[in-house]
Motif scaffolding. Structure first.
Motif, mmCIF file in Angstrom:
data_model
loop_
_atom_site.group_PDB
_atom_site.id
_atom_site.type_symbol
_atom_site.label_atom_id
_atom_site.label_comp_id
_atom_site.label_asym_id
_atom_site.label_seq_id
_atom_site.Cartn_x
_atom_site.Cartn_y
_atom_site.Cartn_z
ATOM 1 N N SER A 128 -16.433 9.601 3.408
ATOM 2 C CA SER A 128 -15.605 10.800 3.450
ATOM 3 C C SER A 128 -15.778 11.640 2.184
ATOM 4 N N ALA A 129 -15.743 12.949 2.384
ATOM 5 C CA ALA A 129 -15.776 13.887 1.261
ATOM 6 C C ALA A 129 -14.522 14.755 1.283
ATOM 7 N N ARG A 130 -13.493 14.294 1.979
ATOM 8 C CA ARG A 130 -12.288 15.119 2.145
ATOM 9 C C ARG A 130 -11.636 15.506 0.830
ATOM 10 N N HIS A 131 -11.767 14.691 -0.194
ATOM 11 C CA HIS A 131 -11.175 15.028 -1.490
ATOM 12 C C HIS A 131 -11.881 16.213 -2.165
ATOM 13 N N LEU A 132 -13.051 16.593 -1.659
ATOM 14 C CA LEU A 132 -13.809 17.717 -2.205
ATOM 15 C C LEU A 132 -13.682 18.987 -1.366
ATOM 16 N N ILE A 133 -13.015 18.866 -0.208
ATOM 17 C CA ILE A 133 -12.929 19.976 0.743
ATOM 18 C C ILE A 133 -11.465 20.330 0.980
ATOM 19 N N ASP A 134 -11.142 21.604 0.833
ATOM 20 C CA ASP A 134 -9.777 22.072 1.046
ATOM 21 C C ASP A 134 -9.346 21.777 2.485
ATOM 22 N N PRO A 135 -8.134 21.283 2.691
ATOM 23 C CA PRO A 135 -7.667 20.979 4.061
ATOM 24 C C PRO A 135 -7.678 22.195 4.975
ATOM 25 N N ASP A 136 -7.511 23.382 4.393
ATOM 26 C CA ASP A 136 -7.496 24.615 5.183
ATOM 27 C C ASP A 136 -8.837 25.340 5.066
ATOM 28 N N LEU A 137 -9.918 24.573 5.016
ATOM 29 C CA LEU A 137 -11.261 25.135 4.904
ATOM 30 C C LEU A 137 -11.456 26.248 5.929
#
Length: 156
Positions: free
Chosen positions: A50-59
């Motif tokens: 996962s790279a979710r910590h690097l990507i804004d939730p509201d991408l």
């Protein structure tokens, strides 16, 4: 008296020059951090992590006008919609291009169609990631890498 006033002007001018250099250096460093952040996203994905910590939730996920589902979505989950068609979708990045707050990624995409055909597809694509405050906030994809470069004012 006159010499002193010239000195003040020279000092102000030198100070301004030093500030401009420091600003350029800061922009260059931030720009390089943006490239490294985007590279990290792709490394993690390549390792099925996962790279979710690097990507804004509201991408902001932007599909081009020629996409089957063109338009904009607001969710990092939109990045995985392609897996509905290609469950084993993967990108092999060839190049990361620094474009300030944007990073262009050019690479070869591979995936096996899930529609029962089992046919493996392979094509080159270009992506533009926008990074702000240490997170990816926008993602745009293009079927032609040249389009991705042009989207940020660059040419091959």
């Amino acid at each position: 008296m006159c010499a002193a006033s010239h000195m003040v002007i020279r000092c102000k001018s030198a100070h301004r020059h030093n500030l401009l250099i420091a600003l350029r250096d800061t922009e260059r460093a931030m720009s390089q951090q943006n490239v490294e952040l985007v590279r990290s996203i792709h490394v993690l994905w390549g390792e099925d992590e996962s790279a979710r910590h690097l990507i804004d939730p509201d991408l902001e996920y932007v599909n081009p006008p020629y996409a089957v589902e063109s338009g904009t979505r607001h969710s990092r989950g939109a990045l995985f919609k392609v897996r509905e068609v290609y469950p084993d979708f993967r990108l092999e990045p060839e190049r990361f291009v620094d474009a300030g707050e944007n990073v262009v990624v050019i690479g070869t995409v591979r995936g096996t169609a899930s529609a029962g055909s089992g046919i493996e597809a392979q094509w080159r694509q270009g992506y533009v990631w926008t990074v702000r405050d240490g997170r990816a906030v926008r993602f745009r994809w293009f079927n032609d890498p040249k389009e991705a470069l042009e989207a940020v004012g660059l040419q091959e």
